[in-house]
Design an enzyme around this catalytic site. Structure first.
Site, PDB file in Angstrom:
ATOM      1  N   SER A 108     -37.810 -71.794  86.896  1.00 24.76           N
ATOM      2  CA  SER A 108     -37.611 -71.595  88.343  1.00 24.76           C
ATOM      3  C   SER A 108     -37.020 -70.254  88.740  1.00 24.76           C
ATOM      4  O   SER A 108     -36.885 -69.994  89.944  1.00 24.76           O
ATOM      5  CB  SER A 108     -36.738 -72.718  88.899  1.00 24.76           C
ATOM      6  OG  SER A 108     -37.478 -73.904  88.917  1.00 24.76           O
ATOM      7  N   ALA A 167     -40.754 -88.273  84.544  1.00 26.70           N
ATOM      8  CA  ALA A 167     -39.814 -89.396  84.429  1.00 26.70           C
ATOM      9  C   ALA A 167     -39.584 -89.727  82.951  1.00 26.70           C
ATOM     10  O   ALA A 167     -38.471 -90.071  82.543  1.00 26.70           O
ATOM     11  CB  ALA A 167     -40.348 -90.606  85.177  1.00 26.70           C
ATOM     12  N   THR A 169     -39.802 -87.785  79.492  1.00 24.18           N
ATOM     13  CA  THR A 169     -39.822 -86.338  79.243  1.00 24.18           C
ATOM     14  C   THR A 169     -40.994 -85.883  78.369  1.00 24.18           C
ATOM     15  O   THR A 169     -41.789 -85.033  78.806  1.00 24.18           O
ATOM     16  CB  THR A 169     -38.476 -85.916  78.623  1.00 24.18           C
ATOM     17  OG1 THR A 169     -37.447 -86.277  79.551  1.00 24.18           O
ATOM     18  CG2 THR A 169     -38.419 -84.424  78.364  1.00 24.18           C
TER      19      THR A 169
HETATM   20  S1  HEL Z   1     -35.339 -78.308  87.505  1.00 24.06           S
HETATM   21  C1  HEL Z   1     -33.853 -77.310  87.645  1.00 24.06           C
HETATM   22  C2  HEL Z   1     -34.349 -75.870  87.478  1.00 24.06           C
HETATM   23  N1  HEL Z   1     -35.687 -75.847  87.966  1.00 24.06           N
HETATM   24  C3  HEL Z   1     -36.346 -77.110  88.278  1.00 24.06           C
HETATM   25  C4  HEL Z   1     -37.561 -76.574  87.578  1.00 24.06           C
HETATM   26  C5  HEL Z   1     -36.754 -75.398  87.277  1.00 24.06           C
HETATM   27  N2  HEL Z   1     -38.004 -77.240  86.432  1.00 24.06           N
HETATM   28  C6  HEL Z   1     -38.554 -78.455  86.453  1.00 24.06           C
HETATM   29  O1  HEL Z   1     -38.746 -79.043  87.489  1.00 24.06           O
HETATM   30  C7  HEL Z   1     -38.893 -79.041  85.105  1.00 24.06           C
HETATM   31  C8  HEL Z   1     -38.337 -80.369  85.055  1.00 24.06           C
HETATM   32  C9  HEL Z   1     -38.614 -81.074  83.758  1.00 24.06           C
HETATM   33  C10 HEL Z   1     -38.109 -80.350  82.582  1.00 24.06           C
HETATM   34  C11 HEL Z   1     -37.736 -81.198  81.386  1.00 24.06           C
HETATM   35  C12 HEL Z   1     -36.926 -80.249  80.522  1.00 24.06           C
HETATM   36  O2  HEL Z   1     -35.695 -80.263  80.651  1.00 24.06           O
HETATM   37  O3  HEL Z   1     -37.552 -79.451  79.848  1.00 24.06           O
HETATM   38  N3  HEL Z   1     -36.943 -82.368  81.736  1.00 24.06           N
HETATM   39  C13 HEL Z   1     -37.469 -83.588  81.843  1.00 24.06           C
HETATM   40  O4  HEL Z   1     -38.646 -83.832  81.668  1.00 24.06           O
HETATM   41  C14 HEL Z   1     -36.475 -84.673  82.190  1.00 24.06           C
HETATM   42  N4  HEL Z   1     -37.079 -85.964  82.286  1.00 24.06           N
HETATM   43  C15 HEL Z   1     -33.255 -77.566  89.005  1.00 24.06           C
HETATM   44  C16 HEL Z   1     -32.887 -77.635  86.532  1.00 24.06           C
HETATM   45  C17 HEL Z   1     -33.465 -74.859  88.201  1.00 24.06           C
HETATM   46  O5  HEL Z   1     -32.433 -74.567  87.607  1.00 24.06           O
HETATM   47  O6  HEL Z   1     -33.790 -74.416  89.300  1.00 24.06           O
HETATM   48  O7  HEL Z   1     -36.872 -74.526  86.506  1.00 24.06           O
END
Ligand code: HEL
Length: 413
Positions: A108, A167, A169
């Protein structure tokens, strides 16, 4: 081989702290997140503390970690004092050591690039922040009250389709790893759900907002987001490690591998390096390096990417959790020493990034761990901001406490 280095290319003395009050603007008539008093000069970074944090991240499950600080002593100083720190491996297969020259997926932090493109279009008179998104993209959204500003500040109320998508991972990731989505398909996934709140009411982080931003860029500029990132940011700043390769799945050149932590923490890490990142695109698909992220944010806060009026719009803050606020595609974090820093965080499968700079853009930190979905590592890496911008501290002020290790909500969104 795993390696551990702290490099410091020049000596930086401790500087006196002078407090200057920061402005607070109302946003849409709502109370803004007041900017705390800011020290005019920053203390020297705590490089030993930075190294300790990276080593801690490894004990918590990260294969590798790195950080780079670029410190320009004057606004006009082209030659920054550079600190580089690495721990562990970039590639578990070859045991290649992490190197600060490695490229990685920035998740992001891409949102800040997308916001800069839209704010440049606003400066050119091609976009108005308080105009309805549906004015530019007729019929796209279910509520004409959703404006461009709401989208860029996560106040649209559009449901985050990644909540459903990830949901679970690892299965969620594997289901989309090689998929190619259109922006409109991603928006349609969001619109299966009602708005989470009335447009403009509150901050609620949603990737859908920055997919809409991508659609706006392509409509108003008449080119792909890739062309706009390249022409407006990557080429002018000579960011030679920064790429938008969607829908290609490979990171070009030397890079760190990213390892996704499964929800069952006893299960093996999943090498998630190769993927289209089509589920994110303008919300999170850029590739970059610690050098390029520091250059980008230093240029942004230093006033070299946007006219003053648009940078001021980007810095109209709304509260967004403990010791943090959100502007337009830009996060502010208020550190324990009274310093605020500006940038973004990024989580994309296998990679977690912190990229922040000081108010004047003179000191920047980019830090990466090559694992994600690991809350303990995420909390540890938050500490790199304290090391980089607060220096060695004997006493931590209570005004802006570090979140507890269990306070992932404050970290995550
Ligand atoms: S999430 C956050 C971060 N942002 C958002 C975006 C990003 N990334 C995502 O939406 C990925 C979400 C899934 C990633 C995955 C993992 O941790 O690799 N997690 C899962 O699947 C959990 N079930 C708000 C943290 C931001 O810092 O802006 O980048």
């Amino acid at each position: 081989m795993a390696s551990r280095t702290i490099c410091r290319s020049a000596v930086l003395g401790s500087l006196a702290l002078t407090l200057v009050a920061g402005p607070a603007h109302a946003v849409d008539g709502r109370p803004a997140a007041a900017e705390p008093a800011v020290p005019a000069e920053l203390p020297a970074p705590d490089t030993a503390g930075l190294g300790r944090l990276l080593r801690t991240a490894l004990t918590q499950g990260a294969p590798g970690a790195m950080a780079r600080i670029d410190d320009h002593r004057t606004v006009y100083d082209d030659h920054a004092v550079v600190y580089k720190a690495t721990e562990g491996v970039a590639d578990r297969g070859t045991a290649e050591a992490m190197n600060t020259a490695d490229r990685f997926r920035i998740g992001s932090v891409t949102k800040t690039f997308s916001a800069v493109v839209l704010l440049q279009l606003a400066a050119e008179g091609r976009l108005k922040l308080d105009t309805s998104v549906n004015h530019y993209l007729p019929g796209l959204l279910p509520d004409d009250r959703i404006t461009v500003r709401h989208v860029l500040s996560h106040r649209s109320g559009l449901y985050d389709y990644t909540d459903d998508m990830f949901a679970e991972t690892v299965p969620g990731f594997e289901a989309v790893r090689t998929k190619v989505f259109t922006y409109r398909e991603l928006v349609a996934r969001s619109l299966k759900h009602p708005l989470t709140h009335a447009p403009g009411a509150v901050y609620a982080y949603s990737n859908t907002n920055f997919v809409v931003a991508g659609l706006l860029i392509e409509k108003l500029a008449g080119h792909s987001v890739r062309t706009e990132y390249e022409n407006r940011i990557i080429k002018p700043l000579r960011l030679t490690d920064t790429f938008y390769v969607h829908p290609d799945t490979k990171i070009p050149g030397r890079h760190a591998h990213g390892y996704l932590t499964p929800d069952d923490t006893k299960a093996a890490l999943v090498d998630a390096t190769d993927q289209t990142v089509s589920w994110a695109q303008s919300a999170g698909a850029l590739i970059s390096s610690t050098h390029d992220l520091n250059t980008f944010l230093s240029a942004l806060l230093g006033g070299r990417l946007l006219p003053a009026a648009q940078l001021a719009e980007m810095e109209r803050w709304i509260p967004a959790g403990t010791a943090q606020a959100y502007g337009l595609g830009l996060r502010r974090r208020d550190l324990s020493c009274g310093v605020s820093v500006y940038g973004h965080t990024g989580a994309v499968q296998g990679f977690y990034t912190y990229a922040f700079t000081s108010k004047d853009g003179r000191r920047s930190l980019a830090a990466l761990v090559n694992t994600s979905n690991n809350g303990a590592v995420q909390v540890t890496m938050l500490g790199t901001l304290e090391s980089a911008f607060c220096g060695k501290q004997t006493k931590v002020r209570s005004a802006a406490p570090l979140p507890r290790p269990d306070a992932e909500n404050d970290l995550a969104r």
